[in-house]
Scaffold this motif. Sequence first.
Motif, short mmCIF file in Angstrom:
data_model
loop_
_atom_site.label_atom_id
_atom_site.label_comp_id
_atom_site.label_asym_id
_atom_site.label_seq_id
_atom_site.Cartn_x
_atom_site.Cartn_y
_atom_site.Cartn_z
N MET A 1 -4.02 -1.29 2.77
CA MET A 1 -2.58 -0.92 2.71
C MET A 1 -2.08 0.02 1.75
SD MET A 1 -1.30 -5.18 2.36
CE MET A 1 0.45 -4.80 2.16
N GLY A 2 -3.31 0.55 1.17
CA GLY A 2 -3.34 1.62 0.14
C GLY A 2 -2.70 1.06 -0.96
N LYS A 3 -3.01 -0.23 -1.52
CA LYS A 3 -2.35 -0.92 -2.49
C LYS A 3 -3.76 -1.24 -3.59
CE LYS A 3 1.59 -3.24 -1.04
NZ LYS A 3 2.75 -2.68 -1.70
N SER A 4 -3.37 -1.31 -4.90
CA SER A 4 -4.31 -1.81 -5.67
C SER A 4 -4.01 -3.49 -6.05
CB SER A 4 -4.56 -1.02 -7.24
OG SER A 4 -3.42 -1.10 -7.69
N VAL A 5 -5.06 -4.19 -6.12
CA VAL A 5 -4.91 -5.86 -6.34
C VAL A 5 -5.81 -5.97 -7.66
CG1 VAL A 5 -4.85 -7.92 -5.55
CG2 VAL A 5 -4.19 -6.24 -4.10
N GLN A 6 -5.17 -6.39 -8.67
CA GLN A 6 -6.20 -6.92 -9.64
C GLN A 6 -6.64 -8.31 -9.42
OE1 GLN A 6 -4.54 -5.62 -13.72
NE2 GLN A 6 -5.32 -7.59 -14.64
N GLU A 7 -7.83 -8.73 -9.73
CA GLU A 7 -8.54 -9.88 -9.80
C GLU A 7 -8.34 -10.36 -11.34
OE1 GLU A 7 -12.43 -10.01 -8.22
OE2 GLU A 7 -11.76 -8.83 -6.57
N GLY A 8 -7.94 -11.81 -11.46
CA GLY A 8 -8.05 -12.29 -12.73
C GLY A 8 -7.93 -13.95 -12.74
#
Length: 228
Positions: free
Chosen positions: A136-143
């Motif tokens: 999707m060309g998105k950045s997703v943060q893990e946390g």
Amino acid sequence: MKIAIMGAMPEEVAPILEKVGSYKTVEYAGNRYYEATYRGVELVIAYSKIGKVFSTLTATTMIEHFGATKLLFSGVAGAISPSLKVGDLIVATKLSQHDLDITAFGHPFGYVPEGSVFVETDKEMIEMSKEVAASMGKSVQEGIIATGDQFVANEERKNWIGSTFGADALEMEGGSVAVVCSALNVPFFILRAISDAADMDASFSFDEFLETSAKESAEFVMNMVDKI
Ligand code: ADE
């Protein structure tokens, strides 16, 4: 395989129902559940109503009554980490209950005997989410996400939750859904899009961004379903 997709509020589930198109509505245990087949995958969809009790009931019902074998949660959250801005996505690696307190007996916050402070989410779906984000060309943060029966609109409370649990975001359902899924051995994935910063402006920011952030999260979760 049957996938449960849940949210807490109508706004969190509406974009999912829209994407699915046609579904059957079933009333059960004081709530409405939507059954559908989406690209060959059986789904059960519902919003629980806000908070740990209602989300526990809905997650349990989706698994025990509707037979869901995986659960994906989509919704919004308040940011704790300064790197999370409105509209950003966070995938929970583990969750805790920030309002669970028997510290009077010498236990840490978030802990009760025979429980654990944190419940970990499914690693396979986290890996999958990285591929989905890339596609999707998105950045997703893990946390880490902390859950409690409070809408947090207070810098001091937010900072306490951040330092006590190492949490990056907070909301009102993920920690209870995690306990249910873990106890029933159902792999689960909790995704949230930021609606506010859990500070004194939180209620205004929440009202303004609930719909757009909920849509961001829902779109991502539906792309996850495509991959499962
Ligand atoms: N969900 C979204 N924002 C929140 C906040 N500030 N507190 C609790 N739950 C939330």
